[in-house]
Design a protein around this motif. Sequence first.
Motif, PDB file in Angstrom:
ATOM      1  N   GLY A 116      29.843 -67.434 132.048  1.00  0.00           N
ATOM      2  CA  GLY A 116      29.822 -67.996 130.690  1.00  0.00           C
ATOM      3  C   GLY A 116      29.468 -67.019 129.584  1.00  0.00           C
ATOM      4  N   GLU A 117      29.359 -65.730 129.921  1.00  0.00           N
ATOM      5  CA  GLU A 117      28.965 -64.737 128.919  1.00  0.00           C
ATOM      6  C   GLU A 117      30.075 -63.682 128.835  1.00  0.00           C
ATOM      7  N   TYR A 118      30.632 -63.518 127.645  1.00  0.00           N
ATOM      8  CA  TYR A 118      31.799 -62.655 127.507  1.00  0.00           C
ATOM      9  C   TYR A 118      31.578 -61.577 126.444  1.00  0.00           C
ATOM     10  N   ARG A 119      32.329 -60.486 126.570  1.00  0.00           N
ATOM     11  CA  ARG A 119      32.387 -59.492 125.510  1.00  0.00           C
ATOM     12  C   ARG A 119      33.857 -59.210 125.225  1.00  0.00           C
ATOM     13  N   LEU A 120      34.189 -59.295 123.937  1.00  0.00           N
ATOM     14  CA  LEU A 120      35.564 -58.998 123.549  1.00  0.00           C
ATOM     15  C   LEU A 120      35.572 -57.665 122.810  1.00  0.00           C
ATOM     16  N   CYS A 121      36.437 -56.753 123.234  1.00  0.00           N
ATOM     17  CA  CYS A 121      36.527 -55.432 122.595  1.00  0.00           C
ATOM     18  C   CYS A 121      37.916 -55.218 122.037  1.00  0.00           C
ATOM     19  N   SER A 122      37.964 -54.655 120.840  1.00  0.00           N
ATOM     20  CA  SER A 122      39.268 -54.337 120.265  1.00  0.00           C
ATOM     21  C   SER A 122      39.124 -53.149 119.327  1.00  0.00           C
ATOM     22  N   GLN A 123      40.261 -52.566 119.000  1.00  0.00           N
ATOM     23  CA  GLN A 123      40.215 -51.392 118.146  1.00  0.00           C
ATOM     24  C   GLN A 123      39.823 -51.762 116.714  1.00  0.00           C
ATOM     25  N   GLU A 124      40.377 -52.905 116.234  1.00  0.00           N
ATOM     26  CA  GLU A 124      40.120 -53.312 114.856  1.00  0.00           C
ATOM     27  C   GLU A 124      39.015 -54.368 114.810  1.00  0.00           C
ATOM     28  N   ARG A 125      38.473 -54.550 113.598  1.00  0.00           N
ATOM     29  CA  ARG A 125      37.423 -55.567 113.444  1.00  0.00           C
ATOM     30  C   ARG A 125      38.053 -56.947 113.208  1.00  0.00           C
ATOM     31  N   HIS A 126      37.467 -57.971 113.804  1.00  0.00           N
ATOM     32  CA  HIS A 126      38.068 -59.307 113.725  1.00  0.00           C
ATOM     33  C   HIS A 126      37.048 -60.407 113.549  1.00  0.00           C
ATOM     34  N   LEU A 127      35.878 -60.092 113.005  1.00  0.00           N
ATOM     35  CA  LEU A 127      34.817 -61.108 112.952  1.00  0.00           C
ATOM     36  C   LEU A 127      35.262 -62.348 112.170  1.00  0.00           C
ATOM     37  N   ALA A 128      36.017 -62.125 111.074  1.00  0.00           N
ATOM     38  CA  ALA A 128      36.433 -63.266 110.244  1.00  0.00           C
ATOM     39  C   ALA A 128      37.305 -64.213 111.067  1.00  0.00           C
ATOM     40  N   TRP A 129      38.260 -63.627 111.773  1.00  0.00           N
ATOM     41  CA  TRP A 129      39.158 -64.468 112.565  1.00  0.00           C
ATOM     42  C   TRP A 129      38.405 -65.163 113.703  1.00  0.00           C
ATOM     43  N   LEU A 130      37.546 -64.415 114.376  1.00  0.00           N
ATOM     44  CA  LEU A 130      36.820 -64.983 115.511  1.00  0.00           C
ATOM     45  C   LEU A 130      35.877 -66.091 115.060  1.00  0.00           C
ATOM     46  N   THR A 131      35.297 -65.933 113.872  1.00  0.00           N
ATOM     47  CA  THR A 131      34.398 -66.951 113.345  1.00  0.00           C
ATOM     48  C   THR A 131      35.190 -68.198 112.954  1.00  0.00           C
ATOM     49  N   THR A 132      36.321 -67.975 112.307  1.00  0.00           N
ATOM     50  CA  THR A 132      37.157 -69.119 111.936  1.00  0.00           C
ATOM     51  C   THR A 132      37.613 -69.875 113.187  1.00  0.00           C
ATOM     52  N   ALA A 133      37.960 -69.117 114.211  1.00  0.00           N
ATOM     53  CA  ALA A 133      38.445 -69.746 115.438  1.00  0.00           C
ATOM     54  C   ALA A 133      37.346 -70.528 116.142  1.00  0.00           C
ATOM     55  N   ALA A 134      36.087 -70.304 115.740  1.00  0.00           N
ATOM     56  CA  ALA A 134      34.971 -70.984 116.402  1.00  0.00           C
ATOM     57  C   ALA A 134      34.699 -72.373 115.831  1.00  0.00           C
ATOM     58  N   ILE A 135      35.387 -72.734 114.745  1.00  0.00           N
ATOM     59  CA  ILE A 135      35.178 -74.067 114.164  1.00  0.00           C
ATOM     60  C   ILE A 135      35.528 -75.119 115.216  1.00  0.00           C
ATOM     61  N   GLY A 136      34.595 -76.015 115.460  1.00  0.00           N
ATOM     62  CA  GLY A 136      34.860 -77.084 116.428  1.00  0.00           C
ATOM     63  C   GLY A 136      34.469 -76.722 117.852  1.00  0.00           C
ATOM     64  N   PHE A 137      33.886 -75.546 118.044  1.00  0.00           N
ATOM     65  CA  PHE A 137      33.437 -75.137 119.379  1.00  0.00           C
ATOM     66  C   PHE A 137      31.939 -74.864 119.356  1.00  0.00           C
ATOM     67  N   ASP A 138      31.280 -75.194 120.461  1.00  0.00           N
ATOM     68  CA  ASP A 138      29.861 -74.873 120.586  1.00  0.00           C
ATOM     69  C   ASP A 138      29.780 -73.475 121.181  1.00  0.00           C
ATOM     70  N   VAL A 139      29.882 -72.487 120.315  1.00  0.00           N
ATOM     71  CA  VAL A 139      29.992 -71.114 120.771  1.00  0.00           C
ATOM     72  C   VAL A 139      29.356 -70.182 119.743  1.00  0.00           C
ATOM     73  N   THR A 140      28.801 -69.089 120.209  1.00  0.00           N
ATOM     74  CA  THR A 140      28.226 -68.098 119.303  1.00  0.00           C
ATOM     75  C   THR A 140      29.047 -66.818 119.420  1.00  0.00           C
ATOM     76  N   VAL A 141      29.484 -66.319 118.275  1.00  0.00           N
ATOM     77  CA  VAL A 141      30.208 -65.050 118.257  1.00  0.00           C
ATOM     78  C   VAL A 141      29.332 -64.044 117.537  1.00  0.00           C
ATOM     79  N   LYS A 142      28.935 -63.005 118.245  1.00  0.00           N
ATOM     80  CA  LYS A 142      28.017 -62.042 117.639  1.00  0.00           C
ATOM     81  C   LYS A 142      28.630 -60.649 117.682  1.00  0.00           C
ATOM     82  N   GLU A 143      28.628 -60.010 116.518  1.00  0.00           N
ATOM     83  CA  GLU A 143      29.114 -58.633 116.444  1.00  0.00           C
ATOM     84  C   GLU A 143      28.044 -57.738 117.060  1.00  0.00           C
TER      85      GLU A 143
END
Lengths: 398, 513
Positions: A116-143
């Motif tokens: 249940g614990e994940y790390r997502l890695c990418s070349q570009e920054r995507h916090l805005a998209w990842l945060t928006t995608a979290a609407i409606g989910f019980d999830v924490t996205v931390k940079e």
Amino acid sequence: MTPVSINTGRLRSPFYPRLAELDSLNTWHNWAGYSSAEALYCEDMEYFAIRNSTGVFDITPMTKYRITGPDALDYLNRLVTRDMRKIKPGRVAYAIWCDDQGQVIDDGTIFHLREGEYRLCSQERHLAWLTTAAIGFDVTVKEETAEIAALAVQGPTSYSVLKNMGIDGLDSLKPFGLIHHQIFGTELMVSRTGFTGDLGYELWIDPDKAIDLWDALFAAGKLHGIQAIGTHALDLARKEAGYLAPFEDFLPAETTVRTGRTRSPLEIGMEWLVDFNKDNFNGRRALLKEKAEGSTWRLVKLDIEGNKTADHSYIYADDKKNSDEIGFITSAAWSPVCKQNIALGTVRTPHGKPGDNVWVEVYYQREMHWNRVMAKATVVDKPFWFPARRGMTPPAPF
Amino acid sequence: MINKYDAIVIGAGHNGLVCSALLAKAGKNVLVLEANDQVGGAAITREFADGYSVSACAHLLYKIQSQVEKDLNLNINLASDNLSTIVLSEVGEHVTYCGNKVTGVNESDQKNFAEFFKRMTRFSDLLNTYLNKPPPRLGTKNKKDLFTLAMLGFDLRRMGKVEMREFLRLIGMNIYDELDERFESPLLKGGLSLDSVLGTHLGPRSPNTILTYLFRMAGKHGTLSTPKGGMGSVTKAMSDSAKAAGVEIITNAKVKKVIIEKGTATGVELNDGTIYNSEIVVSNADPKKTMLELVGARNVETRFTHRIDNIRMKGNAAKLHIALNKLPTIKGFSESDYSQRILIAPDENYVERAFNSAKYGESSPLPVLEITFPSIKDSSLAPSGCHVMSAVVQYAPYQQKSDWNEEARTNFKNDIFSVLKQHMPDIENCCLSSEILTPLDLEKEFHITGGHWHHGELTLDQFMFVRPVAGSAQYQMPIDGLYLCGAGSHPGGGISGASGRNAAQVILKREKR
């Protein structure tokens, strides 16, 4: 409110002191806010370290997001096109994610660190998209980019180097697997991943222990030809492996303005990563439609005759009746290890099926004067470089 | 048990009932599932004290569409019709308006009011045409959409150069400036300000309060009536019509989720686990509740979810109900005045100031009120000789700083009573019992996210082509077989039935293909 001082300049990785010692070219560029070396002493030699011994590349600037919470799996499954339920703890998935229109935002790797614990890695920054995608989910996205120092250790001797360092469990570590190892009083994560298409690993550690890790690694690799490398060497290696680079081989949809400039996963050869059997993922409706109606573009790997690098070239159809331009090259290089003139390109469908011949218009300069050749090229479907050692478990010692 | 239907409607609010009746009339086998124990949604008559009942939410009928009445053969029994609006003055010099007539103001205001009314009704008629059809999509090649858009342009132009210019000037504007330019009487300006902002999170100086005024005027030019037996009788008539057409209605059936398989709605599941199957699922619930709770973000796209999540729908209107042993005294009031619509909105700045508090999460210390005594013309609502007062009170923000704890509720009630006392000195002596429904209560009782009467603020960025959100204004959600039919979709709130009727048209047309 008390004023907070923020460093608005370019960041330095915790490995910077060691890199700076080795650097004699002083060619640094900006990668996601960090100084990243293009080359340290000679890009050709650095490239050959990847293919013949071990190249070490500082991937600290790679953006890292920690994804946790009860809905972490469901969240990721909606985010990316592949089925994340199949990625068990201790495994890593290469994945791509799309916007609502099914256009690729970026690709990256998702590490299933623990249940249940994940790390997502990418070349570009995507916090805005990842945060928006979290609407409606019980999830924490931390940079957590700055909280983890990371090195890519890639090449035929990398297995022996890490074994020398005393890391256990490497014998059974398969490609896209990860293990945790206790060292320097902290936890080192070792994953069998990389961007070179070769045998290789990535090491992840607390930034405070970065220098300790570097020193131990280079001590262990001394007799195995270990070399620090820059982005140019890595870029050549990734082309040989047929890996895509954002802003070169596709444009991240979120930062692209003009219509028709983005690509869907089906248009960049990533259909294998799209699982339509999943109930939903972002872009599924759009991609189903595209699949039914046909895509506009196709990504091609080209084996080009001659030795003139086909950077930015137009691609033409191999057809007497139709010699129209059908696309263009996005990445090109002379591959030293394959002895091939290789390129990645984008062409309009139905052109560019594996085995098809196309023509590439190559311009090159010789002492100020420009020359032009029409070079014949063949569309290939396998990576240009795919050594057996890349998939072997355990890898052979060198 | 048969649990396969041609269409399932979630929620028996008035739009759900209208939609289900029309689908059934077209030959569909329709099931309506209502979470509460009676049909009507927020449009019900509710007993709040022993023997005393009122319309729980909206208490005046002014928007019901004649097409809806015709299509459903509705025969609404009215207790009173063509009500005047009286804006109270502390000294008893009230201003009264009805249609294009106004009394209690000087001659120039009278003349200007007739002119204002003429123009506003003309514009609202134009608007009304488009409220009764699905809004056209923008950026499409669909012929019908292009035609509707062209007609909209043509209708605008047909008003003449001057009127078109005036329409375009006014449509995004605030009512305050327009009223200030036209009228002198503070009471008249106060009353019209309140008309423009009722049920919204807007003050008279907020942009596009002329649009909300026009929206109110659309259909019946603001003609007010009260139904006999309260608003519940209207939805009762609708549900009777739906049942006559063959609709099955189950109450106390709270839907837990819409069942979705690979992007297609296949039915619904109730809280108790019962499953009903259908290829068409229509939601009368608001867009946020529908998409974020019943469907779930995981089943729809990220940007779409983001847009739904960003719909502004935090209610700001509270409802006050008072059981009275006799009518309170109002200075200068004749007997017939009590059965009219009564406003406490002394001037346009007073209304704007009342809104100020709401911006910062506080209820208005000096609130504005829309008051009716429906029991005067409808004896069924209170015991003989007694009366009920039903009032809409603004502003009572959904997100109150103290989350509407007991103290906040008591304070707000005290504030309301001290305002009432200025005009009705004996109100406390008349009062037998009272209740206040804040937006939070409305949310709990009627399952409306944010307790917003209109299921979403009525502003230009949430209107027509972009209601509920851009790209899905034609009732069809980005899930095959899932539709919205509530006030959160075009055209919006008010007991009009237009959303339900438009949605039914869209669903039936899709089915034909």
